[in-house]
Scaffold this motif. Structure first.
Motif, PDB file in Angstrom:
ATOM      1  N   TRP A 101     -28.393  12.248  21.748  1.00 23.48           N
ATOM      2  CA  TRP A 101     -28.790  13.645  21.574  1.00 23.48           C
ATOM      3  C   TRP A 101     -29.798  13.999  22.653  1.00 23.48           C
ATOM      4  N   LEU A 102     -29.668  15.223  23.165  1.00 22.36           N
ATOM      5  CA  LEU A 102     -30.478  15.708  24.276  1.00 22.36           C
ATOM      6  C   LEU A 102     -31.127  17.028  23.888  1.00 22.36           C
ATOM      7  N   ILE A 103     -32.441  17.123  24.024  1.00 23.72           N
ATOM      8  CA  ILE A 103     -33.183  18.341  23.694  1.00 23.72           C
ATOM      9  C   ILE A 103     -33.990  18.758  24.917  1.00 23.72           C
ATOM     10  N   MET A 108     -31.999  -0.444  25.440  1.00 27.64           N
ATOM     11  CA  MET A 108     -31.207   0.736  25.097  1.00 27.64           C
ATOM     12  C   MET A 108     -29.777   0.587  25.610  1.00 27.64           C
ATOM     13  N   PRO A 109     -28.787   1.078  24.843  1.00 28.42           N
ATOM     14  CA  PRO A 109     -27.381   0.960  25.246  1.00 28.42           C
ATOM     15  C   PRO A 109     -26.968   1.992  26.293  1.00 28.42           C
ATOM     16  N   GLY A 120     -32.538  10.757  22.465  1.00 26.33           N
ATOM     17  CA  GLY A 120     -32.502   9.635  21.541  1.00 26.33           C
ATOM     18  C   GLY A 120     -31.060   9.180  21.393  1.00 26.33           C
ATOM     19  N   VAL A 121     -30.876   8.050  20.755  1.00 22.65           N
ATOM     20  CA  VAL A 121     -29.535   7.480  20.639  1.00 22.65           C
ATOM     21  C   VAL A 121     -29.330   6.964  19.224  1.00 22.65           C
ATOM     22  N   ASN A 122     -28.123   7.160  18.713  1.00 25.78           N
ATOM     23  CA  ASN A 122     -27.742   6.666  17.400  1.00 25.78           C
ATOM     24  C   ASN A 122     -26.393   5.971  17.479  1.00 25.78           C
ATOM     25  N   ARG A 123     -26.211   4.938  16.663  1.00 23.47           N
ATOM     26  CA  ARG A 123     -24.945   4.213  16.578  1.00 23.47           C
ATOM     27  C   ARG A 123     -23.997   4.987  15.671  1.00 23.47           C
ATOM     28  N   THR A 124     -22.729   5.061  16.050  1.00 29.51           N
ATOM     29  CA  THR A 124     -21.702   5.669  15.208  1.00 29.51           C
ATOM     30  C   THR A 124     -20.598   4.647  14.981  1.00 29.51           C
ATOM     31  N   ALA A 125     -19.638   4.987  14.146  1.00 29.48           N
ATOM     32  CA  ALA A 125     -18.517   4.084  13.894  1.00 29.48           C
ATOM     33  C   ALA A 125     -17.681   3.867  15.159  1.00 29.48           C
ATOM     34  N   LYS A 126     -17.672   4.858  16.061  1.00 26.09           N
ATOM     35  CA  LYS A 126     -16.860   4.780  17.272  1.00 26.09           C
ATOM     36  C   LYS A 126     -17.626   4.282  18.494  1.00 26.09           C
ATOM     37  N   VAL A 145     -23.914  13.866  23.419  1.00 26.42           N
ATOM     38  CA  VAL A 145     -22.909  13.219  24.250  1.00 26.42           C
ATOM     39  C   VAL A 145     -22.484  11.983  23.492  1.00 26.42           C
ATOM     40  N   GLU A 146     -21.170  11.793  23.352  1.00 24.90           N
ATOM     41  CA  GLU A 146     -20.657  10.647  22.596  1.00 24.90           C
ATOM     42  C   GLU A 146     -19.762   9.779  23.456  1.00 24.90           C
TER      43      GLU A 146
END
Length: 86
Positions: free
Chosen positions: A36-38, A14-15, A25-31, A84-85
């Protein structure tokens, strides 16, 4: 044994690292990365009944981005969510 294996794989692949009692969970974005936190703590809901939320069950969470070492700490209210980004 399985929990230890999953933890080791998560730590290696995990990054981010996430500290706190939270579903995430975590998702890749262009930046970079979006985490995401629940917070399901303090939520009680049964079929046919109103939802009850215990506001004292907020979760304080620290997200560390492994590539940069930046840490971001947020508080997620009971029954709430945030992202959080980096």
């Amino acid at each position: 044994v399985i929990r230890d294996i999953y933890q080791k794989v998560q730590d290696e692949l995990m990054p981010v690292t996430v500290e706190g009692d939270i579903q995430w969970g975590v998702n890749r974005t262009a930046k970079g990365w979006l985490v995401w936190l629940i917070n399901n703590r303090g939520v009680r809901h049964f079929a046919g009944e109103d939802e009850a939320i215990d506001a004292t069950k907020a979760s304080r969470v620290t997200v560390t981005f492994k590539t940069t070492g930046h840490k971001k700490t947020v508080t997620v209210p009971a029954g709430g969510w945030t992202v959080v980004e980096e």
